[in-house]
Design an enzyme around this catalytic site. Sequence first.
Site, PDB file in Angstrom:
ATOM      1  CE  LYS A 168      67.618 -42.589  16.034  1.00 18.56           C
ATOM      2  NZ  LYS A 168      67.495 -43.992  15.590  1.00 18.56           N
TER       3      LYS A 168
ATOM      4  CB  SER B 298      64.013 -43.677  13.951  1.00 15.91           C
ATOM      5  OG  SER B 298      65.026 -44.452  14.560  1.00 15.91           O
TER       6      SER B 298
ATOM      7  CB  SER C 129      66.439 -46.927  13.243  1.00 16.71           C
ATOM      8  OG  SER C 129      65.056 -46.806  13.325  1.00 16.71           O
TER       9      SER C 129
HETATM   10  N1  GLN Z   1      60.939 -48.617  11.798  1.00 15.38           N
HETATM   11  C1  GLN Z   1      61.126 -49.433  12.972  1.00 15.38           C
HETATM   12  C2  GLN Z   1      60.141 -49.067  14.037  1.00 15.38           C
HETATM   13  O1  GLN Z   1      59.447 -48.114  13.874  1.00 15.38           O
HETATM   14  C3  GLN Z   1      62.526 -49.363  13.436  1.00 15.38           C
HETATM   15  C4  GLN Z   1      62.811 -48.299  14.395  1.00 15.38           C
HETATM   16  C5  GLN Z   1      64.202 -48.362  14.923  1.00 15.38           C
HETATM   17  O2  GLN Z   1      65.014 -49.174  14.487  1.00 15.38           O
HETATM   18  N2  GLN Z   1      64.471 -47.531  15.900  1.00 15.38           N
HETATM   19  O3  GLN Z   1      60.061 -49.726  15.040  1.00 15.38           O
END
Ligand code: GLN
Length: 484
Positions: free
Chosen positions: A75, A152, A176
């Site tokens: 990532k 994400s 994510s």
């Molecule tokens: N969807 C969650 C957020 O926007 C999780 C994001 C993540 O785990 N990096 O905070």
Amino acid sequence: MSNTLTISSAHEKLRSKKISAVELVQSCIDRIESVDKDINAVVYKNFDAALQQAKKCDEEGVFDHPLTGIPYLTKDVFCEEGVPTTACSNMLRDKDYTPPFHSTTTKRLTDLGAISLGKANTDEFTMGASTETSCYGVTKNPWNLECVAGGSSGGPAAAVAADECLFALGTDTGGSIRQPASFCNCTGLRTTYGRTSRYGVMSMASSLDTIGPLAKNTEDLAIILEAIAGKDPKDGTSGNTPVPKYTDALTGNLKGMTIGLPKEYFIEGIEKDVEEGIRASVKVLEELGATIKEISLPHTQYAASTYYILCPSEVSSNMARYDGIRFGHTTEGINNLNDYYTAVRSEGFGAEVKRRILIGTYALSAGYFDAYYRKAQKVRTLITKDFEDAFASVDAIISPVGPNVSFKIGAHEGDPLAMYLEDVFTIPQVMAGIPALSVPCGFDSNNMPIGLQIMGPQWGEEVVLKVGDAYEKATQWNEKKPNL
Ligand code: GLN
């Protein structure tokens, strides 16, 4: 094509010299070149370096470790020495930020001979559940190019599902790793907070961030975790707890285990096919010898609102370093410091990052701290206690990964709250710092993947991997591939 192999099967072929590391890396590169123009999972290609490293592996010819010669993607928040890393934000893309050092995880993998192919797409600074906030554009779901890959870590999940790499590294702050894994039909593990080092990974919310792998099956996750887990002197929050040999836990037998099914996860709004998928999984787990017990995690309903106070608060602090002086985008012609900060941050950050900085700064301000931040911390403790109480009588807990399968690109446009609600089932574990796994558990009526979530107590990765592996071997949903 060797790009479709799992880590363990590729390892056997490398060791017996049926394939070379160069062939394996080249097959992933060819796959990326043929399908990624449609998927948009890969945002930086480090192919020349990858091929050179593969050549070196072949010349040395020693494939004793299962990760030697295995190609992967990271990532775009993992620092890798000499490789541009941008968190998919114009804030860093503009200057092509190139770290002079490795994250602990990529260093451990490199030292074992694993081969990084480049960077995978993410929501900007990992804020989002769809990769739609990436400055490189959305990652499409390999199962339906009109739908999101999740987020994400949408890039890592789509790349694994489309066989563009053998595994990928992601981060999970609020879901994510697990949610995109479930949207794309691959497996993904959020580790116990502190099990893996955060050193060299761009922070979003430091008390919630964890890093972990996405792969084609649970056995591969166990192999990767064994390699990357463990105390790191460079990360004071990494734990000293010994790292077990996770692959030894994968016995395929769940006899004598009790698995909890929390009633709070079967709420109004959950898609019918998702609920049916999980109910069918319960039967499989029973057939494998587990006893299923209904349990209650009473504070579940408060988890998302708690997270959306705590997470932005920490975001507002972590984003302060991107000021155009220490890091990030710069701008010309402004001579006043405050105006300079304003211009740089207005131009560099996207809307979701700005929204969180504003919410977090508000929640942490002197007049509102007690009402929001302190209160949220108290609720976090209650959620943690829910899990401690539950794990007194069960070995693992299962639930859906999310209330729905992947959605159409743009479906939540202009509605941040709808996007936040994607995380309702992946946030409680984050509050408690416990490990949770997402494994494929079937498809809905439109042939979109559904994910089963398996949670364990703190440091209990062995348990979740054991359950996931047994489930996967019995069902083989993870072996289904998208038509590309
Ligand atoms: N969807 C969650 C957020 O926007 C999780 C994001 C993540 O785990 N990096 O905070």
